[in-house]
Design an enzyme around this catalytic site. Sequence first.
Site, PDB file in Angstrom:
ATOM      1  N   ASN A  39       0.850  -1.176   0.000  1.00  0.00           N
ATOM      2  CA  ASN A  39       0.000   0.000   0.000  1.00  0.00           C
ATOM      3  C   ASN A  39       0.893   1.236   0.000  1.00  0.00           C
ATOM      4  OD1 ASN A  39       0.959   0.314   2.652  1.00  0.00           O
ATOM      5  ND2 ASN A  39      -0.868  -0.591   3.573  1.00  0.00           N
ATOM      6  N   ASP A 246     -11.961  -4.638  -0.111  1.00  0.00           N
ATOM      7  CA  ASP A 246     -10.978  -3.951   0.726  1.00  0.00           C
ATOM      8  C   ASP A 246     -10.421  -2.726   0.007  1.00  0.00           C
ATOM      9  OD1 ASP A 246      -9.204  -4.223   3.264  1.00  0.00           O
ATOM     10  OD2 ASP A 246      -7.761  -3.919   1.640  1.00  0.00           O
TER      11      ASP A 246
END
Length: 352
Positions: A39, A246
Amino acid sequence: SFFRTLSFTGFVSFSVEANMADSSRTLSTSRLMLPDDANVFGNVHGGTTLKNIELAGFVVAARHCNSTALSSEGGSSMKRPAVVPVLAHLCQVDYVQPMFVGELARFFARLTFTSAHSLEVEVEVEAENLITGVVRHTNSAILIYVGVQLKGDGECEVVPSEYKVVRCAVPQLVPQTEEEISRFEAGRARYLSRQIPRSPLLATGPGSIPMEPGDVPLVTLVQVMQPSDCWGGRNVSGGTIMKIMDNAAGCAAAKHCGTAAVTVKIDALDLRHCVKLGDVVFVHATPVFASAKSLDISVTVEVERLSLGSGGEAGSSKWEVSRGTFTFVALDHQTKRPVAVPPVVPKTPRQV
């Protein structure tokens, strides 16, 4: 114990170890976490971990479904029709610690309980630092699969016009050790608790709110299901759907907080319908509750089937596939420490 190891070499390492005496009920997989798994903070993306958890659970459930021969009336054995496990329910998942790029993610899956048509698989996740040798526990999850018989074309049996898979019987697990019996009884208790009728608003978690006409989500992601999203044939894996959920939840959390956020918890969610190759998936994410430093995001997944001959006219309707609640913590870009989360202000009586 004697282990069999299958290795796939290349830039991304992946290995499978299975105890030969227990190969249909346990699995250990490992995967090196690379930059494309990260991320914005350099940690491994929560959706990536979630998808790999589901893959490990799928392998254990698939092995068990197809490891037992059926008995004919004459007492001789005959081959069981091909059965595949389809993810139907995800119990709560906690992200105990972050996982980092360069670490080896280790997934340990174990079959713990079976009912007439379902299988429960527990998955534990560890992160190993290959330089220091330090191993950390990062995740735990319990997944529920249903057995579905494959048709001759490799697709799951589906109820016409309802897009629901047709369940079939699965081989029953016979626990032998005290530990296996304890896990089996705990699984039975969870199975019985899921049979208790729940309010529609609580069907997939305390913060989950179903989408209604006129609702405007904070974030909507749209994606066409490709061959890489499928575990085989035209059937999309449950892990793919959860990873997209998600992603959408993370976008909504970042937009609401004004900074990037990381997944710390996923409440139980159900996957009610089968998603196919070529389907268009719409994922809607909306903040529903904020505490001082955490944010709950309600995520709803809808699917539109565009291909002809798949249970109706092309583009004729949408139907809901899944709904769940994802909890995030907002982090400061520089310190990577939790920061305050802006409050969620309900705008309608239903949101209140």
